[in-house]
Design an enzyme around this catalytic site. Structure first.
Site, PDB file in Angstrom:
ATOM      1  CB  SER A  86      -0.861  -0.015   1.260  1.00 35.12           C
ATOM      2  OG  SER A  86      -1.436   1.244   1.485  1.00 35.12           O
TER       3      SER A  86
ATOM      4  CE1 TYR B 159      -3.855  -2.719   5.514  1.00 31.07           C
ATOM      5  CE2 TYR B 159      -3.249  -0.447   5.019  1.00 31.07           C
ATOM      6  CZ  TYR B 159      -3.618  -1.714   4.586  1.00 31.07           C
ATOM      7  OH  TYR B 159      -3.734  -1.961   3.247  1.00 31.07           O
TER       8      TYR B 159
ATOM      9  CE  LYS C  30      -1.392  -4.556   3.386  1.00 30.60           C
ATOM     10  NZ  LYS C  30      -1.735  -5.858   2.810  1.00 30.60           N
TER      11      LYS C  30
END
Ligand code: NAD
Ligand code: UFG
Length: 342
Positions: free
Chosen positions: A124, A148, A152
């Site tokens: 992302s 989050y 990643k």
């Protein structure tokens, strides 16, 4: 090619599954349906007139994953399965570490027992943190602003180490900017649970009458109209990028490609107000808006330098913002309650 797709029932996964099947590949999906509906899978079957395998299971379940890998013998993996709500990851981070990090480790362990060394990972643009310059290229410094994003970035690091340790790996870290829109048929699309966190599904639900007005989070940013600017990219473009990335993974003349990061964006920024106006044009009525306070953690402007993916595997985004809005409206108006009606 035999392509294993984790999270293939989800928003980006279902669109990618459709492109994979239409390109003539064989597919097997693993999904625990924690954030998706089996209807998405049956609709992909109808749309492509192709069959594929499906394991309803969790990527953290080693036995289930190993059985699927042993039976299907994938030649490439596209790994979407993850939790993705930034705000929830701040309040309750452990499920994010379990699903996104531990789950990916279980999957990689299962692959070690196979000959598959081609892997496309859903990363992302969040790994860039607060932009230090624009447009953001793949050399931009990486940082973390929420759990989050940490998952990643951690997985990117782990995959880089893995490729360094074993040169037969070909790994594409695909850093999506803001995927939106839906397949042209209007049969598959984005169907978030509860109140949408993201702009496009929120606007679409306003347009279809499920919500009263769009809350615009801040109109005092240092941008042309004061609202946040993002690089929205059509989900079908994102899906096609995965096909190009998998082909690149496969094309190393017997050698692995190593591990490389690629931005998936258009290189164009669009503001919240511009997006609301474009959607209003697509659905034939203006989107009512309220100006609301800034959302904590948001940055003013983010957009990609998308050139590396084009130079490396010949992919670039084709669809315009108007087409993103038209396709999103086509999906939402045909499926006002998403998949839940079926
Ligand atoms: P999604 O929630 O629609 O799809 C994810 C799928 O994975 C769902 O079908 C869900 O049921 C499944 N899943 C989740 N945890 C699982 C587990 N432990 N085992 C098996 N299946 C599991 O999300 P999406 O928008 O399609 O995103 C796909 C990927 O792209 C995710 O990794 C996400 O982090 C990443 N990404 C998404 C965006 C975006 O804006 N949509 C942006 C950047 C990156
Ligand atoms: N926005 C509103 N109102 C809303 C929702 C969003 O004004 O109801 C604004 C936001 O403030 C922002 C823009 O619309 O300016 C886009 O917001 P999104 O939530 O749609 O997307 P983000 O850019 O905040 O986040 C997305 C993904 C994250 C990912 C991040 C960086 O949702 O997973 O891009 O890649 F981490």
């Amino acid at each position: 090619m035999r392509i294993l797709i984790t999270g293939g029932a989800g928003y980006i996964g279902s669109h990618t599954l459709l492109e994979v099947l239409n390109a003539g590949h064989e597919a097997h999906v693993i999904d625990n349906l924690s954030n998706s509906s089996p209807t998405a899978l049956s609709r992909v079957k109808q749309l492509t007139n192709r069959d594929f395998g499906f394991t309803e299971g969790d990527i953290r379940d080693r036995d289930a994953i190993q059985s699927a890998v042993d039976a299907f013998q994938p030649e490439a993996v596209i790994h979407f399965a993850a939790l993705k709500a930034v705000g929830k990851s701040v309040v309750d981070p452990m499920p994010y570490f379990h699903n996104n990090v531990y789950g990916t480790l279980v999957l990689l362990d299962a692959l070690r027992e196979s000959s598959c060394r081609r892997f496309a990972f859903s990363s992302s643009a969040t790994v860039y943190g607060d932009p230090q310059y624009l447009p953001i290229d793949e050399q931009h410094p990486l940082s973390v602003t929420n759990p989050y994003g940490r998952t990643k970035l951690q997985m990117e690091g782990i995959l880089e180490d893995l490729a360094r340790s074993d040169p037969s790996w070909s790994i594409a870290l695909l850093r999506y900017f803001n995927p939106v829109g839906a397949h042209a048929s209007g049969r598959i699309g984005e169907d978030p649970n509860g109140i949408p966190d993201n702009l496009m599904p929120f606007i679409a639900q306003v347009a279809v009458g499920r919500r009263e007005a769009l809350n615009v989070f801040g109109d005092d940013y240092d941008t042309a109209d004061g609202t946040g600017v993002r690089d929205y990219i059509h989900v079908v473009d994102v899906a096609r990028a995965h096909l190009a990335a998998v082909d690149w993974c496969a094309g190393g003349d017997g050698e692995g490609r190593g591990c490389e990061a690629f931005n998936l964006g258009t290189g164009r920024g669009t503001s919240v107000l511009e997006m609301a106006t474009a959607f209003g044009k697509a659905c034939g009525k203006p989107i009512p808006i309220n100006i609301a306070p800034r959302r904590p953690g948001d940055v003013a402007t983010m957009f990609a330098h998308p050139g590396k993916a084009e130079q490396t595997f010949g992919w670039r985004a084709e669809f315009s913002v108007d087409e993103m809005c038209q396709s999103s409206w086509n999906w939402q108006s045909q499926n006002p309650q998403g998949y839940s009606a079926e």
